[in-house]
Design a protein around this motif. Structure first.
Motif, short mmCIF file in Angstrom:
data_model
loop_
_atom_site.label_atom_id
_atom_site.label_comp_id
_atom_site.label_asym_id
_atom_site.label_seq_id
_atom_site.Cartn_x
_atom_site.Cartn_y
_atom_site.Cartn_z
N SER A 82 0.82 -1.21 0.00
CA SER A 82 0.00 0.00 0.00
C SER A 82 0.85 1.26 0.00
O SER A 82 0.41 2.31 0.43
N GLN A 83 2.09 1.15 -0.49
CA GLN A 83 2.97 2.30 -0.59
C GLN A 83 3.15 2.71 -2.04
O GLN A 83 2.99 1.89 -2.95
N SER A 121 3.51 8.04 -0.51
CA SER A 121 2.19 7.88 0.09
C SER A 121 2.06 6.50 0.72
O SER A 121 2.69 5.53 0.27
N HIS A 122 1.22 6.44 1.75
CA HIS A 122 1.03 5.20 2.52
C HIS A 122 -0.45 5.07 2.85
O HIS A 122 -1.09 6.01 3.32
N LYS A 123 -0.99 3.89 2.58
CA LYS A 123 -2.42 3.67 2.78
C LYS A 123 -2.76 3.64 4.27
O LYS A 123 -2.13 2.96 5.07
N ASN A 155 -5.09 7.83 1.89
CA ASN A 155 -3.64 7.68 2.00
C ASN A 155 -3.02 8.89 2.68
O ASN A 155 -3.48 10.03 2.51
#
Length: 217
Positions: A9-10, A47-49, A55
């Protein structure tokens, strides 16, 4: 951050674009008008979820906003921009985005907060040496820090595996001065009131970028 599941999720993205900064008038002088000017910028984002469709974003961007002096309404000359000067802004970015449409072509809304560190740099100044104008230009850079909210809309499409191309547009709002441009001049040999133009970081911008997404989708 290094959990193998989380790595799906990055994403990393590199962005290039153009900013149109607004120059405002604090002390009006002969024929002066407010204006916008364009300069380019580079940005890198991670970005990271956090949740489904939401995010967190961290990033860095750098640009050189200009302050201009314009005399666009003078009926006796077609001269437009008589002078400009620039500082340098290093912005450290934190924010969130929301996937409004999450399909092959994605539409994403973003709210970013830019922590902008303003520094002096070499100024690019053109003097008032063309008739009927004669005079000098002075600049003042307001070094320091300010927070600028940035509202953006992204459209992205998958081009190969985890690589996506995107285009975005946004509006950034500034609250304090970044730089003054002080105009001391005469018109046809007659001294004119001093002019003072400034920028505060407010701009609208458009950019394109590439994004590498570690995603299960």
């Amino acid at each position: 951050m290094f959990n193998p599941y989380d790595s799906y999720s990055q994403s990393l993205q590199f962005e290039y674009g153009a900013m149109n900064h607004f120059t405002y008038i604090e002390q009006s002088t002969t024929y002066s008008e407010e204006s916008t000017h364009e300069n380019d910028y580079l940005a890198l984002y991670y970005s990271h979820k956090l949740k489904e469709k939401i995010n967190m974003i961290l990033g860095y961007t750098q640009y050189r906003p200009y302050t201009e002096f314009n005399i666009e309404s003078n009926p006796n000359t077609n001269l437009i921009s008589k002078a400009k000067a620039s500082g340098i802004c290093n912005n450290y970015v934190v924010g969130i985005n929301y996937y409004m449409i999450d399909k092959r072509v994605k539409i994403i809304s973003e709210l970013l907060l830019h922590g902008s560190v303003i520094k002096k740099s070499l100024s690019s100044i053109s003097g008032l040496s063309n008739k009927p104008y004669q005079g000098t230009i002075q600049t003042k850079v307001y070094e320091g820090f300010q927070i600028l909210p940035d509202f953006r809309l992204n459209i992205e499409a998958k081009i190969y595996k985890g690589i996506r191309f995107y285009i975005n547009s946004g509006y950034m709002i500034g609250f304090k001065k970044v730089q003054d441009l002080i105009i001391k001049h005469s018109l046809n040999g007659v001294k004119q009131p001093d002019g003072l133009n400034y920028i505060n970081g407010t701009n609208w911008h458009i950019g394109i970028g590439l994004k590498y997404d570690w995603s299960k989708k």
